[in-house]
Design an enzyme around this catalytic site. Structure first.
Site, PDB file in Angstrom:
ATOM      1  N   HIS A 143      46.614  43.283  53.107  1.00 53.08           N
ATOM      2  CA  HIS A 143      47.626  44.221  52.417  1.00 53.08           C
ATOM      3  C   HIS A 143      48.359  44.798  53.461  1.00 53.08           C
ATOM      4  O   HIS A 143      48.588  46.234  53.521  1.00 53.08           O
ATOM      5  CB  HIS A 143      46.823  44.985  51.459  1.00 53.08           C
ATOM      6  CG  HIS A 143      46.418  44.443  50.170  1.00 53.08           C
ATOM      7  ND1 HIS A 143      46.877  43.503  49.605  1.00 53.08           N
ATOM      8  CD2 HIS A 143      45.347  44.976  49.496  1.00 53.08           C
ATOM      9  CE1 HIS A 143      46.492  43.035  48.416  1.00 53.08           C
ATOM     10  NE2 HIS A 143      45.224  44.089  48.466  1.00 53.08           N
ATOM     11  N   HIS A 217      50.175  47.887  43.351  1.00 55.21           N
ATOM     12  CA  HIS A 217      48.643  47.552  43.201  1.00 55.21           C
ATOM     13  C   HIS A 217      48.043  48.438  42.185  1.00 55.21           C
ATOM     14  O   HIS A 217      46.897  48.966  42.331  1.00 55.21           O
ATOM     15  CB  HIS A 217      48.008  47.661  44.514  1.00 55.21           C
ATOM     16  CG  HIS A 217      46.424  46.880  44.673  1.00 55.21           C
ATOM     17  ND1 HIS A 217      45.492  46.933  44.036  1.00 55.21           N
ATOM     18  CD2 HIS A 217      46.549  45.923  45.518  1.00 55.21           C
ATOM     19  CE1 HIS A 217      44.586  46.275  44.327  1.00 55.21           C
ATOM     20  NE2 HIS A 217      45.131  45.388  45.353  1.00 55.21           N
ATOM     21  N   GLU A 351      49.249  41.587  40.513  1.00 50.02           N
ATOM     22  CA  GLU A 351      49.967  41.820  41.590  1.00 50.02           C
ATOM     23  C   GLU A 351      50.934  40.602  41.713  1.00 50.02           C
ATOM     24  O   GLU A 351      50.558  39.735  42.207  1.00 50.02           O
ATOM     25  CB  GLU A 351      49.157  42.151  42.859  1.00 50.02           C
ATOM     26  CG  GLU A 351      47.958  43.331  42.740  1.00 50.02           C
ATOM     27  CD  GLU A 351      46.816  42.960  43.786  1.00 50.02           C
ATOM     28  OE1 GLU A 351      46.919  42.543  44.926  1.00 50.02           O
ATOM     29  OE2 GLU A 351      45.773  42.604  42.988  1.00 50.02           O
TER      30      GLU A 351
HETATM   31  C1  GLA Z   1      43.443  42.817  46.186  1.00 52.58           C
HETATM   32  C2  GLA Z   1      42.477  41.741  46.788  1.00 52.58           C
HETATM   33  C3  GLA Z   1      41.385  41.969  46.466  1.00 52.58           C
HETATM   34  C4  GLA Z   1      40.916  43.373  47.058  1.00 52.58           C
HETATM   35  C5  GLA Z   1      41.554  44.333  46.291  1.00 52.58           C
HETATM   36  C6  GLA Z   1      41.615  45.865  46.719  1.00 52.58           C
HETATM   37  O1  GLA Z   1      43.600  42.691  44.854  1.00 52.58           O
HETATM   38  O2  GLA Z   1      42.903  40.550  46.466  1.00 52.58           O
HETATM   39  O3  GLA Z   1      40.355  40.992  47.157  1.00 52.58           O
HETATM   40  O4  GLA Z   1      40.968  43.323  48.246  1.00 52.58           O
HETATM   41  O5  GLA Z   1      43.054  44.103  46.480  1.00 52.58           O
HETATM   42  O6  GLA Z   1      40.168  46.302  46.890  1.00 52.58           O
END
Ligand code: GLA
Length: 386
Positions: A143, A217, A351
């Site tokens: 991210h 997110h 997402e």
């Molecule tokens: C995304 C990732 C997850 C986790 C979340 C935040 O969805 O794919 O594995 O890192 O963000 O906790």
């Protein structure tokens, strides 16, 4: 006598011309009943550790649906939507204050960038040069790194158009930020419409080739944030394939059919129905059907229904993939809005994105943005009841 008549005629001409010029103007500026009910307000939300002022914008539509967005991380802090009886509730996880967001959290409601999801071993090679990014998820990059787009203050501009209100957020990510090449200018526009749609439009430009994969997110719970887990939500995903992952959640490169596996949501299925058969829960990128790389169009990617409230959410996107994450890492250690504790599976994320680790996977659609080209991505979250 002649003078009097002249005066009367002149006065009449002036009055007539004023009426003529005023009437159409008034018509043009008078909002329709629907538009009159739409509003956008801005309040001070607090200051970052570095002393930057942060605001909170509230977008409200004619149906009383209201979305709160802060320019810290482009975070959506609240989405109030009606249930089948018209009762409003907040359907996203988050916090009441900026201070709690600043203390750290798992990307609640945030804009994620420069690269949403994982890049293996935090590195990639572009035109013969290897770039090293922060390894902030085991040995992998997640991210956008340590201080990704979710933790920066964006410039904000209010937008009010016919039947929609919005906030345009912009941010310049400097060459070398978090290890990425090129100055990347990113713009994310959130818009709320009178059709209960929250639209997110992403744009970006660069001066050096760089990977870009922006996403949003929010953790949704259509029964109300903090009300319980989401395992009873009924999910449909318009995806016949997904990208299987290794232990570090890095795609193996394969595009695997979901048919006859617990990954299959091509027909409406409760999230909890087979979740125990998936190690760790759902945290996978789905390959959305009917993506045309030369002309990406808005397609229905997902539909989720919460049976008790009757709330339904649809996700429409121009992107080729979507991470379905079932809130597996929530563990009851976070207390959110109104003092409610967020336990495992208390929210789910959808997402929309390009596939994880695309910079290291030549067979995946490219995420490299070249100078002179524009990155665009549109995703629409639509709320209904049934
Ligand atoms: C995304 C990732 C997850 C986790 C979340 C935040 O969805 O794919 O594995 O890192 O963000 O906790």
């Amino acid at each position: 006598m002649k003078q009097k008549l002249f005066l009367i005629v002149m006065v009449a001409v002036v009055i007539f011309s004023q009426c003529q010029s005023r009437e159409p103007q008034q018509k043009a500026t008078l909002p329709t009943e629907e538009e009159a009910k739409m509003s956008i307000t801005k309040t001070f939300f607090g200051k970052t550790g570095g002393g930057q002022a942060v605001d909170l914008y509230t977008l409200t539509n004619a149906n009383k649906m209201a979305v709160k967005i802060t320019n810290y991380g482009g975070i959506v802090t609240s989405i109030m939507v009606p249930d089948k009886n018209g009762e409003l509730d907040d359907v996203v996880l988050g916090f009441d204050t900026l201070e709690t967001y600043l203390e750290g959290h798992p990307y609640f409601g945030a804009i994620v960038g420069r690269y949403g999801n994982r890049i293996a071993k935090g590195q990639f090679t572009l035109k013969g040069v290897t770039y090293k990014l922060a390894a902030n998820n085991g040995e992998n990059h997640l991210h956008g790194g340590i201080k990704g787009f979710d933790k920066v203050v964006w410039k904000a501009k209010e937008i009010k158009k016919e039947n929609e209100v919005g906030v345009r957020l912009s941010y310049l990510s400097k060459d070398g930020e978090e290890g990425y090449p090129g100055n990347l200018s990113a713009v994310v526009t959130y818009t709320l419409t009178n059709d209960n749609e929250l639209k997110i439009h992403y744009e970006a430009e660069t001066d050096k080739p760089t990977p870009v994969n922006l996403t949003h997110h929010s953790y949704f719970n259509l029964g109300g944030a903090g009300s319980g887990d989401v395992l009873g939500h009924v999910l449909t995903l318009h995806a016949d394939r997904y990208t299987p992952v290794d232990v570090g959640l890095i795609p193996t490169g394969e595009l695997k059919p979901v048919k006859d596996t617990p990954m299959d949501f091509t027909t409406p299925t409760a999230i909890g129905k087979r979740i125990h058969e998936v190690k760790g829960g759902y945290d996978h990128n789905y390959v959305l059907n009917n993506w045309d790389e030369s002309q990406p169009s808005l397609r229905l990617a997902a539909r989720v229904k919460e049976p008790i409230s009757g709330r339904v959410m649809e996700v429409w996107t121009t992107e080729p993939g979507m991470q379905f994450y079932s809130g597996n890492f929530l563990d009851g250690t976070i207390t959110g809005k109104k003092g409610k504790v967020y336990h495992k599976h208390y929210g789910f994320c959808l997402e929309t994105q390009h596939f994880p680790d695309s910079p290291n996977k030549p067979n995946f659609p490219s995420t490299i943005l070249e100078p002179g080209k524009e990155y665009t991505h549109t995703t629409v979250y639509t709320f209904k009841t049934k």
